[in-house]
Design a protein around this motif. Structure first.
Motif, PDB file in Angstrom:
ATOM      1  N   THR A 130      34.308 -57.819  52.991  1.00 23.65           N
ATOM      2  CA  THR A 130      35.723 -57.572  52.700  1.00 23.65           C
ATOM      3  C   THR A 130      36.101 -58.204  51.362  1.00 23.65           C
ATOM      4  O   THR A 130      36.789 -57.596  50.545  1.00 23.65           O
ATOM      5  N   GLY A 131      35.637 -59.438  51.146  1.00 21.84           N
ATOM      6  CA  GLY A 131      35.921 -60.107  49.876  1.00 21.84           C
ATOM      7  C   GLY A 131      35.286 -59.394  48.696  1.00 21.84           C
ATOM      8  O   GLY A 131      35.930 -59.184  47.669  1.00 21.84           O
ATOM      9  N   SER A 132      34.025 -58.999  48.822  1.00 26.08           N
ATOM     10  CA  SER A 132      33.353 -58.333  47.708  1.00 26.08           C
ATOM     11  C   SER A 132      33.952 -56.967  47.429  1.00 26.08           C
ATOM     12  O   SER A 132      33.992 -56.513  46.280  1.00 26.08           O
ATOM     13  N   PHE A 133      34.443 -56.289  48.470  1.00 25.44           N
ATOM     14  CA  PHE A 133      35.077 -54.985  48.272  1.00 25.44           C
ATOM     15  C   PHE A 133      36.319 -55.128  47.393  1.00 25.44           C
ATOM     16  O   PHE A 133      36.593 -54.295  46.522  1.00 25.44           O
ATOM     17  N   SER A 134      37.080 -56.197  47.612  1.00 25.88           N
ATOM     18  CA  SER A 134      38.254 -56.444  46.778  1.00 25.88           C
ATOM     19  C   SER A 134      37.841 -56.791  45.347  1.00 25.88           C
ATOM     20  O   SER A 134      38.497 -56.390  44.383  1.00 25.88           O
ATOM     21  N   MET A 135      36.753 -57.532  45.225  1.00 29.30           N
ATOM     22  CA  MET A 135      36.304 -57.976  43.902  1.00 29.30           C
ATOM     23  C   MET A 135      35.870 -56.821  43.006  1.00 29.30           C
ATOM     24  O   MET A 135      36.173 -56.798  41.811  1.00 29.30           O
ATOM     25  N   VAL A 136      35.148 -55.850  43.573  1.00 31.30           N
ATOM     26  CA  VAL A 136      34.582 -54.812  42.723  1.00 31.30           C
ATOM     27  C   VAL A 136      35.655 -53.936  42.088  1.00 31.30           C
ATOM     28  O   VAL A 136      35.433 -53.360  41.016  1.00 31.30           O
ATOM     29  N   PHE A 137      36.820 -53.819  42.716  1.00 30.32           N
ATOM     30  CA  PHE A 137      37.893 -53.035  42.109  1.00 30.32           C
ATOM     31  C   PHE A 137      38.364 -53.705  40.814  1.00 30.32           C
ATOM     32  O   PHE A 137      38.548 -53.053  39.787  1.00 30.32           O
ATOM     33  N   VAL A 138      38.555 -55.024  40.874  1.00 27.25           N
ATOM     34  CA  VAL A 138      38.967 -55.753  39.670  1.00 27.25           C
ATOM     35  C   VAL A 138      37.859 -55.714  38.622  1.00 27.25           C
ATOM     36  O   VAL A 138      38.106 -55.495  37.436  1.00 27.25           O
ATOM     37  N   TYR A 139      36.644 -55.925  39.065  1.00 30.15           N
ATOM     38  CA  TYR A 139      35.488 -55.952  38.163  1.00 30.15           C
ATOM     39  C   TYR A 139      35.339 -54.604  37.445  1.00 30.15           C
ATOM     40  O   TYR A 139      35.077 -54.546  36.231  1.00 30.15           O
ATOM     41  N   ALA A 140      35.510 -53.508  38.165  1.00 30.81           N
ATOM     42  CA  ALA A 140      35.350 -52.184  37.575  1.00 30.81           C
ATOM     43  C   ALA A 140      36.385 -51.927  36.487  1.00 30.81           C
ATOM     44  O   ALA A 140      36.079 -51.358  35.433  1.00 30.81           O
ATOM     45  N   VAL A 141      37.634 -52.333  36.729  1.00 34.82           N
ATOM     46  CA  VAL A 141      38.688 -52.145  35.734  1.00 34.82           C
ATOM     47  C   VAL A 141      38.339 -52.862  34.441  1.00 34.82           C
ATOM     48  O   VAL A 141      38.637 -52.388  33.344  1.00 34.82           O
ATOM     49  N   GLU A 142      37.685 -54.007  34.551  1.00 34.36           N
ATOM     50  CA  GLU A 142      37.362 -54.796  33.364  1.00 34.36           C
ATOM     51  C   GLU A 142      36.105 -54.303  32.658  1.00 34.36           C
ATOM     52  O   GLU A 142      35.944 -54.502  31.451  1.00 34.36           O
ATOM     53  N   ILE A 143      35.198 -53.666  33.392  1.00 29.19           N
ATOM     54  CA  ILE A 143      33.945 -53.186  32.813  1.00 29.19           C
ATOM     55  C   ILE A 143      34.169 -51.950  31.939  1.00 29.19           C
ATOM     56  O   ILE A 143      33.617 -51.820  30.843  1.00 29.19           O
ATOM     57  N   PHE A 144      35.021 -51.017  32.413  1.00 30.34           N
ATOM     58  CA  PHE A 144      35.195 -49.743  31.711  1.00 30.34           C
ATOM     59  C   PHE A 144      36.214 -49.862  30.582  1.00 30.34           C
ATOM     60  O   PHE A 144      37.282 -50.462  30.759  1.00 30.34           O
ATOM     61  N   PRO A 145      35.938 -49.264  29.408  1.00 30.98           N
ATOM     62  CA  PRO A 145      36.900 -49.256  28.294  1.00 30.98           C
ATOM     63  C   PRO A 145      38.177 -48.499  28.663  1.00 30.98           C
ATOM     64  O   PRO A 145      38.174 -47.668  29.577  1.00 30.98           O
ATOM     65  N   THR A 146      39.251 -48.771  27.948  1.00 32.82           N
ATOM     66  CA  THR A 146      40.550 -48.192  28.260  1.00 32.82           C
ATOM     67  C   THR A 146      40.507 -46.667  28.314  1.00 32.82           C
ATOM     68  O   THR A 146      41.091 -46.059  29.219  1.00 32.82           O
ATOM     69  N   VAL A 147      39.824 -46.035  27.366  1.00 37.35           N
ATOM     70  CA  VAL A 147      39.854 -44.571  27.274  1.00 37.35           C
ATOM     71  C   VAL A 147      39.177 -43.887  28.454  1.00 37.35           C
ATOM     72  O   VAL A 147      39.408 -42.700  28.697  1.00 37.35           O
ATOM     73  N   VAL A 148      38.339 -44.613  29.180  1.00 36.38           N
ATOM     74  CA  VAL A 148      37.674 -44.029  30.347  1.00 36.38           C
ATOM     75  C   VAL A 148      37.882 -44.901  31.590  1.00 36.38           C
ATOM     76  O   VAL A 148      37.146 -44.785  32.571  1.00 36.38           O
ATOM     77  N   ARG A 149      38.881 -45.756  31.552  1.00 36.09           N
ATOM     78  CA  ARG A 149      39.062 -46.707  32.654  1.00 36.09           C
ATOM     79  C   ARG A 149      39.417 -45.991  33.958  1.00 36.09           C
ATOM     80  O   ARG A 149      38.849 -46.268  35.013  1.00 36.09           O
ATOM     81  N   ASN A 150      40.368 -45.085  33.905  1.00 35.98           N
ATOM     82  CA  ASN A 150      40.742 -44.372  35.128  1.00 35.98           C
ATOM     83  C   ASN A 150      39.617 -43.474  35.616  1.00 35.98           C
ATOM     84  O   ASN A 150      39.366 -43.344  36.811  1.00 35.98           O
ATOM     85  N   VAL A 151      38.928 -42.832  34.680  1.00 35.18           N
ATOM     86  CA  VAL A 151      37.794 -41.988  35.052  1.00 35.18           C
ATOM     87  C   VAL A 151      36.692 -42.841  35.671  1.00 35.18           C
ATOM     88  O   VAL A 151      36.075 -42.466  36.675  1.00 35.18           O
ATOM     89  N   GLY A 152      36.443 -44.004  35.090  1.00 33.72           N
ATOM     90  CA  GLY A 152      35.413 -44.894  35.615  1.00 33.72           C
ATOM     91  C   GLY A 152      35.746 -45.394  37.007  1.00 33.72           C
ATOM     92  O   GLY A 152      34.901 -45.376  37.908  1.00 33.72           O
TER      93      GLY A 152
END
Length: 558
Positions: A441-463
């Motif tokens: 449950t904790g890691s599931f919450s973490m990956v959402f934040v992590y993903a937003v930070e990994i992907f550049p702005t221009v493809v953030r929503n797509v990523g």
């Protein structure tokens, strides 16, 4: 999201967090709540309920149980279980008040026919989707099928909303999705068949996940520093509160159609907030990437004024951010795979989303064996553990960083699950399973934040949207591993869940750390960031410095 204020042109104007961000995020704060209600409502609408064959000729009241109309199951004669899909082939109109004929029925084990009418246990719910559409025997497949189709809708919404919001804006797509969630959610209550019910639920899935994904990205784009962690995890905590309140809503509105209306109409609150002029503007970061510099400047000037930051009101399109003025205003999934560094991080993020969803829903579907007792109590207990996991995640992200936090959480979950078959005591198995679910449950919450930070702005929503697609694949597969495979071997599901988590804990070490780092905006920045800072954590040498042209700070500021 831990952006560095000094290097981010937007946060430099408005600060990491202030009154403006508080008001804006507040308007989006219920996206997780309403998304969770729609996703988790199926446990109340389509529950596991006792049923029995109740021939119409008996003229019994609803909920009045009979246990003599069906034969015993051939494979379960020792336990006395009945085959409620069959009924003794007699004229039941002659049975009323005639014990002699009743005795003949009980003794005529060989003469049976298919049952055509069932009744259900109604002490908890007077009417469910199962009882209204008779989802038993030859129609039982609709239970799993309707949920799989719902998850497919979440998959479509995850991808589609990412593409649409990158093109038309975060706020606009979020608002439209919220309206759709309410309209289709209410419409579900008037379904006249399982086909219509499933189709409308699919529409709810598309709209609700679009509402959550777009709103989540919007909020993460306007905060920085540790506030990125607070907001990123905080937006997911309402999911657990929604989970906790489901039994209360079910108690007030026990009939399934009343229940689905009750969890859909409140979405109007968010629709009103997003519709108030000036309450929530379009994402300034998205406007900047689209080249709408003047619009972005107006919003940022109002935000900085509200936050009490006194700076000269200059156009943001200065030399410090010329490369982000919309040269890449359009994006698609293929952009995530054009560069090797970004491609590696994307594939790993896909697996992380898949595994977390796969294990989370696999364990949740089997929670009855972990927490025996009433379904409503089980839901409340599970929700409390989820809230605790999310709160601990915030502190872990702040002090341990993203990469190490996700790694430890998934390793702990995987290790606990994989050793369950080796433990003989029931209490030991229960404790290990609970710890495993808590960690996932904790890691599931973490990956959402992590993903937003990994992907550049221009493809953030797509990523984020495409990553969520793999999460949905995991949730579709989970019931078949947890339930169907579990019938053959009780050890197999937890071994598969555990092994998947352990592999994920290893792969996450190849991702770059994003704590206190200004996020990349363009594909070029994203590639440079992932290429120079990705790679196996334990083997990669620490760089002494970073190319200044990256335009973001890779140095911790805590």
């Amino acid at each position: 999201m831990a952006q560095n204020m000094e290097n981010d042109p937007i946060l430099k104007r408005i600060g990491n967090f202030g009154k403006w961000q508080a008001r804006t995020v507040g308007a989006f704060s219920l996206i997780g709540f309403f998304f969770g209600w729609q996703m988790l409502a199926v446990s109340i609408m389509v529950p596991e309920v006792d049923y029995w064959c109740s021939p119409a000729e008996l003229q019994l009241d609803l909920g009045e149980k009979v246990n003599w109309t069906s034969p015993e199951l051939v494979t379960d004669k020792e336990t006395g279980k009945l085959d409620h899909c069959k009924v003794f082939d007699v004229d039941y109109s002659e049975i009323v008040d005639n014990p002699i004929i009743l005795g003949k029925v009980k003794s005529s084990q060989n003469a049976t026919r298919a049952c055509k009418r069932w009744d259900y246990e109604r002490s908890t719910w007077p009417e469910t989707v199962v009882s209204q559409f008779d989802l038993v025997c030859d129609k039982e497949y609709w239970r799993s099928l309707s949920q799989s189709i719902y998850m497919f809708g979440v998959m479509v919404g995850s991808i589609g909303s990412g593409l649409l919001s990158d093109k038309f804006g975060r706020k606009r797509v979020t608002l439209i999705a919220a309206v759709g969630t309410m309209i289709f959610g209410v419409s579900v209550a008037f379904s006249t068949s399982m086909v219509i019910f499933t189709l409308l639920r699919w529409c709810v899935a598309v709209c609700s996940v679009s509402m959550f994904t777009c709103g989540y990205v919007y909020c993460m784009e306007i905060v920085g520093g540790n506030w990125g962690t607070y907001i990123g995890i905080g937006l997911e905590i309402p999911w657990s509160f929604a989970y906790m309140l489901i039994p209360l809503v079910s108690w007030i509105f026990p009939a399934w159609n009343q229940f689905t209306i009750a969890v859909s109409i409140p979405v109007i609150l968010m629709i009103i907030l997003l519709s108030i002029p000036g309450m929530v503007p379009e994402s300034p970061r998205w406007l900047l990437i689209q080249g709408r510099i003047d619009d972005a400047d107006k919003i940022l000037n109002r935000a900085s004024e509200m936050n009490g930051i006194n700076i000269e009101k200059t156009n943001i399109s200065t030399e410090e951010n010329k490369e982000a003025q919309g040269s890449e205003s359009s994006s698609n999934v293929l952009d995530l795979f054009k560069k090797p560094g970004l491609r590696r991080s994307t594939l790993i993020m896909y697996y992380l989303f898949f595994t977390n969803s796969f294990v989370y829903y696999g364990l949740t579907l089997n929670s009855g064996s972990l927490i025996p007792g009433d379904l409503h109590i089980n839901i409340i207990v599970s929700a409390i553990f989820e809230i605790l996991a999310n709160v601990l995640t915030i502190f872990s992200f702040i002090y341990a960083g993203r990469r190490l936090s996700v790694c430890i959480s998934m390793f702990l979950g995987g290790f606990c699950l994989i050793i369950i078959p080796a433990v003989s005591a029931t209490i030991g198995k229960t404790i290990l399973a609970q710890i495993g679910r808590f960690a996932i449950t904790g890691s599931f919450s973490m990956v959402f934040v992590y993903a937003v930070e990994i992907f550049p702005t221009v493809v953030r929503n797509v990523g984020l949207g495409s990553s969520s697609t793999f999460a949905r694949i995991g949730s579709i597969i989970a019931p078949y591993i947890g339930r169907e495979l579990g019938k053959q071997s009780t050890a197999a599901p937890v071994l598969i869940f555990g092994a998947s988590s352990l592999l994920a804990s290893l792969l996450v070490l190849f991702l770059p750390e994003t704590r206190n780092i200004a996020l990349p905006d363009t594909i070029e920045e994203g590639e440079l960031f992932n290429a120079e800072n990705g790679g196996f954590m334990l083997c990669k040498k620490k760089k002494a410095d970073v190319d200044a042209s990256a335009n973001f700070n890779l140095k911790n500021t805590t």
